[in-house]
Design a protein around this motif. Structure first.
Motif, PDB file in Angstrom:
ATOM      1  N   SER A   1      48.068  32.707  30.484  1.00  0.00           N
ATOM      2  CA  SER A   1      47.958  33.633  29.394  1.00  0.00           C
ATOM      3  C   SER A   1      49.220  33.381  28.750  1.00  0.00           C
ATOM      4  O   SER A   1      50.410  33.515  29.429  1.00  0.00           O
ATOM      5  CB  SER A   1      48.051  35.204  29.967  1.00  0.00           C
ATOM      6  OG  SER A   1      46.717  35.473  30.538  1.00  0.00           O
ATOM      7  N   LYS A  34      46.307  28.950  40.600  1.00  0.00           N
ATOM      8  CA  LYS A  34      46.321  30.644  40.116  1.00  0.00           C
ATOM      9  C   LYS A  34      46.633  30.778  38.655  1.00  0.00           C
ATOM     10  O   LYS A  34      46.419  31.914  38.054  1.00  0.00           O
ATOM     11  CB  LYS A  34      47.170  31.465  41.129  1.00  0.00           C
ATOM     12  CG  LYS A  34      46.664  31.300  42.393  1.00  0.00           C
ATOM     13  CD  LYS A  34      47.113  32.401  42.868  1.00  0.00           C
ATOM     14  CE  LYS A  34      46.285  32.709  44.511  1.00  0.00           C
ATOM     15  NZ  LYS A  34      46.208  34.021  44.918  1.00  0.00           N
ATOM     16  N   LYS A  36      45.381  30.152  35.685  1.00  0.00           N
ATOM     17  CA  LYS A  36      44.464  30.520  34.951  1.00  0.00           C
ATOM     18  C   LYS A  36      43.830  32.113  35.140  1.00  0.00           C
ATOM     19  O   LYS A  36      43.198  32.666  34.423  1.00  0.00           O
ATOM     20  CB  LYS A  36      43.072  29.662  34.966  1.00  0.00           C
ATOM     21  CG  LYS A  36      43.467  28.299  34.342  1.00  0.00           C
ATOM     22  CD  LYS A  36      42.207  27.467  34.075  1.00  0.00           C
ATOM     23  CE  LYS A  36      42.379  26.062  33.603  1.00  0.00           C
ATOM     24  NZ  LYS A  36      43.590  25.627  32.712  1.00  0.00           N
ATOM     25  N   MET A  37      44.410  32.678  36.462  1.00  0.00           N
ATOM     26  CA  MET A  37      44.200  33.930  36.758  1.00  0.00           C
ATOM     27  C   MET A  37      44.912  35.057  36.128  1.00  0.00           C
ATOM     28  O   MET A  37      44.474  36.165  36.215  1.00  0.00           O
ATOM     29  CB  MET A  37      44.048  34.027  38.198  1.00  0.00           C
ATOM     30  CG  MET A  37      42.967  33.061  38.918  1.00  0.00           C
ATOM     31  SD  MET A  37      43.053  33.027  40.750  1.00  0.00           S
ATOM     32  CE  MET A  37      42.882  34.784  41.246  1.00  0.00           C
ATOM     33  N   ILE A  38      46.143  34.579  35.593  1.00  0.00           N
ATOM     34  CA  ILE A  38      47.006  35.409  34.928  1.00  0.00           C
ATOM     35  C   ILE A  38      46.499  36.151  33.786  1.00  0.00           C
ATOM     36  O   ILE A  38      46.094  35.573  32.889  1.00  0.00           O
ATOM     37  CB  ILE A  38      48.313  34.783  34.572  1.00  0.00           C
ATOM     38  CG1 ILE A  38      48.837  34.179  36.000  1.00  0.00           C
ATOM     39  CG2 ILE A  38      49.217  35.832  33.860  1.00  0.00           C
ATOM     40  CD1 ILE A  38      50.143  33.207  35.943  1.00  0.00           C
ATOM     41  N   GLU A  39      46.459  37.572  33.884  1.00  0.00           N
ATOM     42  CA  GLU A  39      46.520  38.334  32.594  1.00  0.00           C
ATOM     43  C   GLU A  39      47.786  38.952  32.264  1.00  0.00           C
ATOM     44  O   GLU A  39      48.515  39.275  33.036  1.00  0.00           O
ATOM     45  CB  GLU A  39      45.395  39.576  33.080  1.00  0.00           C
ATOM     46  CG  GLU A  39      44.094  38.859  33.495  1.00  0.00           C
ATOM     47  CD  GLU A  39      43.209  40.026  33.678  1.00  0.00           C
ATOM     48  OE1 GLU A  39      43.307  41.223  33.516  1.00  0.00           O
ATOM     49  OE2 GLU A  39      41.957  39.685  34.252  1.00  0.00           O
ATOM     50  N   THR A  40      47.929  39.154  30.959  1.00  0.00           N
ATOM     51  CA  THR A  40      49.272  39.527  30.272  1.00  0.00           C
ATOM     52  C   THR A  40      48.772  40.808  29.750  1.00  0.00           C
ATOM     53  O   THR A  40      47.866  40.948  29.041  1.00  0.00           O
ATOM     54  CB  THR A  40      49.734  38.381  29.313  1.00  0.00           C
ATOM     55  OG1 THR A  40      49.840  37.212  29.934  1.00  0.00           O
ATOM     56  CG2 THR A  40      51.087  38.782  28.951  1.00  0.00           C
ATOM     57  N   TYR A  41      49.849  41.791  29.952  1.00  0.00           N
ATOM     58  CA  TYR A  41      49.657  43.060  29.102  1.00  0.00           C
ATOM     59  C   TYR A  41      50.892  43.432  28.299  1.00  0.00           C
ATOM     60  O   TYR A  41      52.086  43.004  28.894  1.00  0.00           O
ATOM     61  CB  TYR A  41      49.303  44.092  30.022  1.00  0.00           C
ATOM     62  CG  TYR A  41      48.134  43.972  30.949  1.00  0.00           C
ATOM     63  CD1 TYR A  41      46.916  44.400  30.470  1.00  0.00           C
ATOM     64  CD2 TYR A  41      47.886  43.136  32.265  1.00  0.00           C
ATOM     65  CE1 TYR A  41      45.691  44.288  31.106  1.00  0.00           C
ATOM     66  CE2 TYR A  41      47.036  42.872  32.795  1.00  0.00           C
ATOM     67  CZ  TYR A  41      45.705  43.688  32.342  1.00  0.00           C
ATOM     68  OH  TYR A  41      44.574  43.239  32.896  1.00  0.00           O
ATOM     69  N   PHE A  63      52.740  40.564  33.736  1.00  0.00           N
ATOM     70  CA  PHE A  63      51.631  39.311  34.176  1.00  0.00           C
ATOM     71  C   PHE A  63      51.024  39.804  35.447  1.00  0.00           C
ATOM     72  O   PHE A  63      51.864  40.218  36.417  1.00  0.00           O
ATOM     73  CB  PHE A  63      52.595  38.279  34.389  1.00  0.00           C
ATOM     74  CG  PHE A  63      53.363  37.724  33.209  1.00  0.00           C
ATOM     75  CD1 PHE A  63      52.557  36.925  32.453  1.00  0.00           C
ATOM     76  CD2 PHE A  63      54.565  37.994  32.933  1.00  0.00           C
ATOM     77  CE1 PHE A  63      53.287  36.527  31.063  1.00  0.00           C
ATOM     78  CE2 PHE A  63      55.228  37.627  31.726  1.00  0.00           C
ATOM     79  CZ  PHE A  63      54.742  36.802  30.813  1.00  0.00           C
ATOM     80  N   LYS A  64      49.882  40.131  35.505  1.00  0.00           N
ATOM     81  CA  LYS A  64      49.082  40.321  36.743  1.00  0.00           C
ATOM     82  C   LYS A  64      48.112  39.441  37.011  1.00  0.00           C
ATOM     83  O   LYS A  64      47.538  38.567  36.268  1.00  0.00           O
ATOM     84  CB  LYS A  64      48.273  41.593  36.310  1.00  0.00           C
ATOM     85  CG  LYS A  64      48.978  42.682  36.241  1.00  0.00           C
ATOM     86  CD  LYS A  64      48.206  44.046  35.745  1.00  0.00           C
ATOM     87  CE  LYS A  64      48.469  45.253  36.489  1.00  0.00           C
ATOM     88  NZ  LYS A  64      47.475  46.216  36.410  1.00  0.00           N
ATOM     89  N   ILE A  65      47.838  39.224  38.436  1.00  0.00           N
ATOM     90  CA  ILE A  65      46.676  38.423  38.928  1.00  0.00           C
ATOM     91  C   ILE A  65      45.782  39.459  39.788  1.00  0.00           C
ATOM     92  O   ILE A  65      46.146  40.078  40.604  1.00  0.00           O
ATOM     93  CB  ILE A  65      47.049  37.244  40.128  1.00  0.00           C
ATOM     94  CG1 ILE A  65      47.959  36.339  38.967  1.00  0.00           C
ATOM     95  CG2 ILE A  65      45.872  36.761  40.689  1.00  0.00           C
ATOM     96  CD1 ILE A  65      48.464  35.073  40.008  1.00  0.00           C
ATOM     97  N   GLU A  67      44.884  43.060  40.421  1.00  0.00           N
ATOM     98  CA  GLU A  67      45.566  44.273  40.398  1.00  0.00           C
ATOM     99  C   GLU A  67      47.231  44.086  40.792  1.00  0.00           C
ATOM    100  O   GLU A  67      47.851  45.147  40.571  1.00  0.00           O
ATOM    101  CB  GLU A  67      45.251  45.410  41.256  1.00  0.00           C
ATOM    102  CG  GLU A  67      43.642  45.730  40.939  1.00  0.00           C
ATOM    103  CD  GLU A  67      43.709  46.366  39.624  1.00  0.00           C
ATOM    104  OE1 GLU A  67      44.569  47.431  39.220  1.00  0.00           O
ATOM    105  OE2 GLU A  67      42.904  45.996  38.664  1.00  0.00           O
TER     106      GLU A  67
END
Length: 86
Positions: A1, A34, A36-41, A63-65, A67
């Motif tokens: 992300s 991991k 590709k598992m990162i989500e960015t908010y 940055f979350k993987i 929760e």
């Protein structure tokens, strides 16, 4: 992300209506496989009130993987916005 550009943010009561945002060091280290598992908010307040100084912390890049929060970076104002004098 990857966040290539942060949005401009509205400033209430300022001589400018918007302020540019900046975030340093967006890279983070995670276990191999991991990334590709990162989500960015982006966490920002509803609005900013003038005056705003360059470098003021106005929010967070999270940055979350799943929760789990794996990193946070400060989002700062990229310029000064003076309060409008009436």
């Amino acid at each position: 992300s990857e966040i290539s550009e942060l949005p401009e943010f509205r400033v209430k009561g300022g001589v400018k209506k918007y302020v540019g945002l900046e975030c340093q060091a967006q890279e983070i280290l995670v276990a191999k496989g991991k990334e590709k598992m990162i989500e960015t908010y982006i966490s920002l307040p509803e609005n900013l009130e003038a005056p705003v100084k360059c470098g003021d912390v106005v929010g967070k890049l999270i940055f979350k993987i799943g929760e789990e929060v794996v990193a946070e970076r400060e989002i700062t104002a990229g310029e000064d916005v003076r309060k409008m004098e009436f």
